[in-house]
Design a protein around this motif. Sequence first.
Motif: not given
Length: 116
Positions: A85-102
Amino acid sequence: QVELVESGGGLVQAGGSLRLSCAASRISPSVFRVKTMAWYRQGPGKQRELVAAITGGYSTNYADSMKGRFTISRDNAKTTCYLQMNSLKPEDTAAYSCVLRPGDYWGQGTQVTVSS
């Protein structure tokens, strides 16, 4: 049961960069390589949204607001997915989660906070 563990979150100033990792365990590289991996995020008071996804064939998909700033990648030998993640902005503030599918196997998430 596949387990996913995210790491790499933290506090960064606007304009900065972070690299998130999502390590999958209890899965062999030969199985991992055909799975789709995706990153989602959920900001304060917001609904969860797709950030990016990468298929076993390395096709990628990004949310419009992340295009050009975020890059998803994977290392099948390490059964790990990354989110640069580059050029991060305040609105990128969040909890980031990954998911494997199926299968919809989710990690516990990692917090990203971008200060202005």
